[in-house]
Design a protein around this motif. Structure first.
Motif, PDB file in Angstrom:
ATOM      1  N   SER A 231       0.828  -1.209   0.000  1.00 23.40           N
ATOM      2  CA  SER A 231       0.000   0.000   0.000  1.00 23.40           C
ATOM      3  C   SER A 231       0.863   1.260   0.000  1.00 23.40           C
ATOM      4  O   SER A 231       1.869   1.341   0.703  1.00 23.40           O
ATOM      5  CB  SER A 231      -0.918   0.008   1.223  1.00 23.40           C
TER       6      SER A 231
ATOM      7  N   SER B 105      -0.785   4.367   0.365  1.00 23.23           N
ATOM      8  CA  SER B 105      -1.774   5.372   0.771  1.00 23.23           C
ATOM      9  C   SER B 105      -1.143   6.526   1.537  1.00 23.23           C
ATOM     10  O   SER B 105      -1.571   7.680   1.421  1.00 23.23           O
ATOM     11  CB  SER B 105      -2.855   4.722   1.635  1.00 23.23           C
TER      12      SER B 105
ATOM     13  N   LEU C 260      -8.542  -9.631  -5.185  1.00 18.09           N
ATOM     14  CA  LEU C 260      -9.304  -8.512  -4.658  1.00 18.09           C
ATOM     15  C   LEU C 260     -10.682  -8.419  -5.295  1.00 18.09           C
ATOM     16  O   LEU C 260     -11.678  -8.131  -4.625  1.00 18.09           O
ATOM     17  CB  LEU C 260      -8.548  -7.207  -4.876  1.00 18.09           C
TER      18      LEU C 260
ATOM     19  N   GLU D  79     -11.420  -3.445  -5.493  1.00 19.71           N
ATOM     20  CA  GLU D  79     -10.613  -2.392  -6.103  1.00 19.71           C
ATOM     21  C   GLU D  79     -11.377  -1.077  -6.143  1.00 19.71           C
ATOM     22  O   GLU D  79     -10.827  -0.009  -5.873  1.00 19.71           O
ATOM     23  CB  GLU D  79     -10.212  -2.798  -7.521  1.00 19.71           C
TER      24      GLU D  79
ATOM     25  N   TRP E 223     -13.792  -0.183  -4.130  1.00 21.77           N
ATOM     26  CA  TRP E 223     -13.909   0.320  -2.764  1.00 21.77           C
ATOM     27  C   TRP E 223     -12.611   0.997  -2.312  1.00 21.77           C
ATOM     28  O   TRP E 223     -12.640   2.060  -1.697  1.00 21.77           O
ATOM     29  CB  TRP E 223     -14.259  -0.811  -1.816  1.00 21.77           C
ATOM     30  N   ASN E 224     -11.469   0.393  -2.609  1.00 18.66           N
ATOM     31  CA  ASN E 224     -10.189   0.983  -2.231  1.00 18.66           C
ATOM     32  C   ASN E 224      -9.986   2.351  -2.894  1.00 18.66           C
ATOM     33  O   ASN E 224      -9.490   3.290  -2.275  1.00 18.66           O
ATOM     34  CB  ASN E 224      -9.035   0.054  -2.625  1.00 18.66           C
ATOM     35  N   THR E 225     -10.404   2.438  -4.151  1.00 18.48           N
ATOM     36  CA  THR E 225     -10.268   3.711  -4.864  1.00 18.48           C
ATOM     37  C   THR E 225     -11.171   4.777  -4.255  1.00 18.48           C
ATOM     38  O   THR E 225     -10.763   5.923  -4.041  1.00 18.48           O
ATOM     39  CB  THR E 225     -10.584   3.539  -6.353  1.00 18.48           C
TER      40      THR E 225
ATOM     41  N   ARG F  86      -9.803   6.036  -1.039  1.00 20.06           N
ATOM     42  CA  ARG F  86      -8.737   7.010  -1.247  1.00 20.06           C
ATOM     43  C   ARG F  86      -9.309   8.376  -1.637  1.00 20.06           C
ATOM     44  O   ARG F  86      -8.830   9.418  -1.186  1.00 20.06           O
ATOM     45  CB  ARG F  86      -7.776   6.523  -2.330  1.00 20.06           C
TER      46      ARG F  86
END
Length: 342
Positions: free
Chosen positions: A53, A55, A101, A106, A108-110, A113
């Motif tokens: 990660s 982030s 994933l 993917e 959701w992660n975007t 962010r």
């Protein structure tokens, strides 16, 4: 109510220094820093394995962007970087045939962010705005909104440096409002405050945006104006006194303006308190010789400046002593009782 100022922590000191260092950052430099940070984040994303990660780097870059270019710019650049980073991450996963994933994860992660970038940008921008506001308030006179003495002296030092670099001359005008004490005595301090606010507001409209205008305290004001030559400075000082006098005439309260103006090439100026004392000495001579007038002097030592500006107004021992003291130590200040009498 808290009487003492809050204690500064290491982090708060860092933010105070940061706002001071970036206060005068030009838009071009701010955007250059922003795009450089975002490019570094995307390069880091490209070079980092797909399973690691990044982030934290997005958060730091977003915070710096919001600080440098504001909320809207920070959000736009942050969202664009997150979108580009998501494409890079997805390409890495596809290349490694890692689909654990899934599309939903993917996405959701975007989105997470995006949300993190938005919240962080708003917090950082709000913090900078609050610090900038307090910094502005600390430099202003509470009644008139003009620069206060400390801020004026600090900005005058930079103005002298800039004028030297450009080969300019400067006009330092020291003003005192004649008859102001009588307004307070006859009509009350509320009316006196209105006179000061009216004078300050109108005076700011008289000088140019790059010039400085400040209230030193009570009914005393000072201005610093950049001009092309000393000859032009004489004309500018005369015009300034005329316009300020017109402002006071409009109040119809019998208040006038005594002004001492020091005109000099910036190359020969130093940014120490002596300049203000020199202009103050000129203004005080106007007060002693009848008020509601202007005295202009050319730079150099204050004694030379006074003589170059005008002949002695009388031959009394008191005036001779005044000029002797000015020549001896470069300053002359009236006592509080003399100022009030004047």
């Amino acid at each position: 109510m808290q009487q003492r100022p809050p204690e500064l922590t290491a982090v708060s000191r860092l933010f105070v220094r940061l706002i001071g260092a970036t206060a005068d950052l030009s838009p071009k430099k701010a955007w250059a820093v922003t795009f450089g940070l975002q490019a570094a984040v995307l390069l880091c994303e490209k070079l980092t394995p797909a399973t690691v990660s990044t982030s934290l780097f997005y958060m730091l870059a977003c915070a710096c962007s919001a600080w440098c270019v504001g909320l809207t710019g920070g959000l736009l650049v942050g969202f664009a970087t997150v979108s580009a980073g998501a494409i890079i991450k997805h390409s890495q996963l596809v290349a490694l045939h890692l689909h654990a994933l899934g599309p939903a994860a993917e996405l959701w992660n975007t989105l997470a962010r995006f949300l993190t970038v938005a919240i962080l940008a708003m917090v950082v921008n709000g913090l900078r705005s609050a610090l900038a506001l307090e910094r502005w308030r600390a430099s202003r006179d509470g009644l008139t909104g003009l620069l206060n003495k400390a801020a004026f002296e600090r900005m005058m030092a930079q103005a002298i440096v800039d004028a030297k670099a450009r080969g300019r001359a400067l006009v330092l005008a020291y003003m005192d409002l004649d008859g102001f004490k009588g307004v307070n005595d006859r009509f009350g301090h509320a009316v006196g405050d209105d006179v000061l606010r009216t004078f300050a507001t109108a005076a700011v409209g008289v000088v140019r945006r790059g010039d400085l205008f400040a209230r030193l305290g009570g009914d005393e004001f000072v201005a610093l104006l950049s001009v092309r030559s000393c000859e032009e400075g004489d004309q500018v000082a005369t015009m300034l006194h005329s316009r300020l006098t017109s402002i006071l005439v409009d109040t119809r309260l019998g208040v006038t303006c005594s002004m001492g103006a020091l005109v000099a090439d910036a190359a020969g100026m130093e940014s120490k308190g002596g300049l203000l004392r020199m202009a103050d000495a000129l203004m005080y001579e106007v007060k002693r010789s009848g008020k509601n007038a202007l005295r202009i002097a050319r730079g150099g030592g204050v004694g030379e400046a006074l003589r170059a500006a005008y002949a002695p107004i009388d031959t009394s021992d008191e005036l001779a002593l005044l000029l002797k003291r000015i020549d001896a130590d470069g300053i002359e200040r009236s006592s509080d009782s003399e100022r009030r009498a004047a």
